[in-house]
Scaffold this active site. Sequence first.
Site, short mmCIF file in Angstrom:
data_model
loop_
_atom_site.label_atom_id
_atom_site.label_comp_id
_atom_site.label_asym_id
_atom_site.label_seq_id
_atom_site.Cartn_x
_atom_site.Cartn_y
_atom_site.Cartn_z
N ARG A 16 62.17 39.38 32.78
CA ARG A 16 63.48 38.73 32.95
C ARG A 16 63.32 37.65 34.01
O ARG A 16 62.86 37.93 35.11
CB ARG A 16 64.57 39.71 33.39
CG ARG A 16 65.79 38.95 33.94
CD ARG A 16 66.99 39.81 34.21
NE ARG A 16 67.59 40.26 32.97
CZ ARG A 16 68.84 40.70 32.89
NH1 ARG A 16 69.62 40.74 33.95
NH2 ARG A 16 69.32 41.11 31.74
N HIS A 22 68.57 35.67 25.22
CA HIS A 22 68.69 37.09 25.62
C HIS A 22 68.62 37.94 24.35
O HIS A 22 69.60 38.57 23.97
CB HIS A 22 70.01 37.29 26.37
CG HIS A 22 70.10 38.59 27.12
ND1 HIS A 22 69.02 39.43 27.30
CD2 HIS A 22 71.16 39.20 27.74
CE1 HIS A 22 69.41 40.49 27.99
NE2 HIS A 22 70.69 40.37 28.27
N GLN A 43 69.72 41.79 23.89
CA GLN A 43 71.17 42.03 23.91
C GLN A 43 71.75 41.92 22.50
O GLN A 43 72.66 42.67 22.12
CB GLN A 43 71.85 41.02 24.84
CG GLN A 43 73.37 41.13 24.89
CD GLN A 43 73.87 42.38 25.59
OE1 GLN A 43 73.44 42.68 26.69
NE2 GLN A 43 74.80 43.10 24.97
N ASP A 63 81.27 36.06 27.58
CA ASP A 63 80.25 36.30 28.61
C ASP A 63 80.73 35.58 29.87
O ASP A 63 81.68 34.78 29.81
CB ASP A 63 78.91 35.73 28.10
CG ASP A 63 77.75 35.93 29.07
OD1 ASP A 63 77.86 36.79 29.98
OD2 ASP A 63 76.72 35.23 28.93
N CYS A 90 78.75 41.32 26.82
CA CYS A 90 77.41 41.83 27.14
C CYS A 90 77.37 42.50 28.50
O CYS A 90 76.47 43.30 28.77
CB CYS A 90 76.38 40.70 27.06
SG CYS A 90 76.80 39.28 28.10
N ARG A 113 72.11 49.09 24.44
CA ARG A 113 70.95 48.36 24.98
C ARG A 113 69.74 49.27 25.02
O ARG A 113 68.62 48.88 24.71
CB ARG A 113 71.24 47.86 26.41
CG ARG A 113 72.37 46.85 26.57
CD ARG A 113 72.11 45.58 25.83
NE ARG A 113 70.81 44.99 26.10
CZ ARG A 113 70.42 44.40 27.25
NH1 ARG A 113 71.29 44.27 28.22
NH2 ARG A 113 69.20 43.93 27.41
#
Length: 312
Positions: free
Chosen positions: A106, A133, A136, A228, A269, A297
Amino acid sequence: MNLKGRSFLTLKDFTPEEIQGLVDLAADLKAKKKQGITGQSLKGKNIALIFEKPSTRTRCSFTVACVDEGGHPEYLGRDDIQLGHKESVEDTARVLGRMFDGIEFRGFKQENVEKLAKYSGVPVWNGLTDTYHPTQILADFLTLTEQFGSLKGLNFVFVGDGRNNMANSLMIGCSKMGVNFTILAPKSLWPGKELVEECEVYAAAAGSTITLSDELDAVKGADAVYTDVWCSMGEEALAAERIAILKPYQVNAELMARTGKDSTIFMHCLPAVKGNEVTADVFDKYADVVFDEAENRMHTIKAVMVATLGNC
Ligand code: CP
Ligand code: NVA
């Protein structure tokens, strides 16, 4: 589906069948875990978890999923290793590839997760970059499947910062899977033209549509409204500007009513900034879905590791 040895850097690299295969595998692993059954697919495997940016869900998902499958996770925070300070990404990749069987990354640059994959020689999984991402999206697809039975033909609207990592990855994933995808955002925050054109090709093949709009009525008919944060990690200095431009695009009860459907779900998310991109009342009303998404997740990340690195 045979994904052994593959990295998971962006959904662009995966066919709709492979994406569906990962979602199906995650559903199976989730059902097994609910019965108390975990596997040994990662037995003897050492997994590096590199985090240049903070994380709750992604870090915990990789850790729990790895341990559930008999593997050993090793967390490497931004101040724990030489990467980016004293050593090039290429050299760090070559070192980690000799010690670890798989690497999660990440960080900021998509280019760096791609370099890690190129130079380490082991599967590398993108746990979020400024651009994408992808893990996700698998969790979001598992959640949509749980809610609606299947993905194809659903109407999905992403509201807010339409050019961030989530918007980009959702557009790629939805267009590949035949989900009608809409970005509702001010024009200055629409996704890049090149990516939209690429996704239009995926959507044409899947028989779905991509729509960009700055009109609130774009949510009409939505099965899912997704948002988001308005400022992604690393963009904190832009907060005031973003709040000013995105205030009309807050997901609130009025916007949800504009869908014209009672069955529309709200998704996020996480982490959420309540009062900015979503009001507390909308968040609370759909909290079960949002926290299913968070739980998913772990199951979907487990599926990615099992499929690309697992012994069986
Ligand atoms: N959704 C998500 O990636 O959460 P974290 O930043 O907590 O990992
Ligand atoms: N766009 C957000 C996603 C967090 C999961 C960020 O990059 O901060």
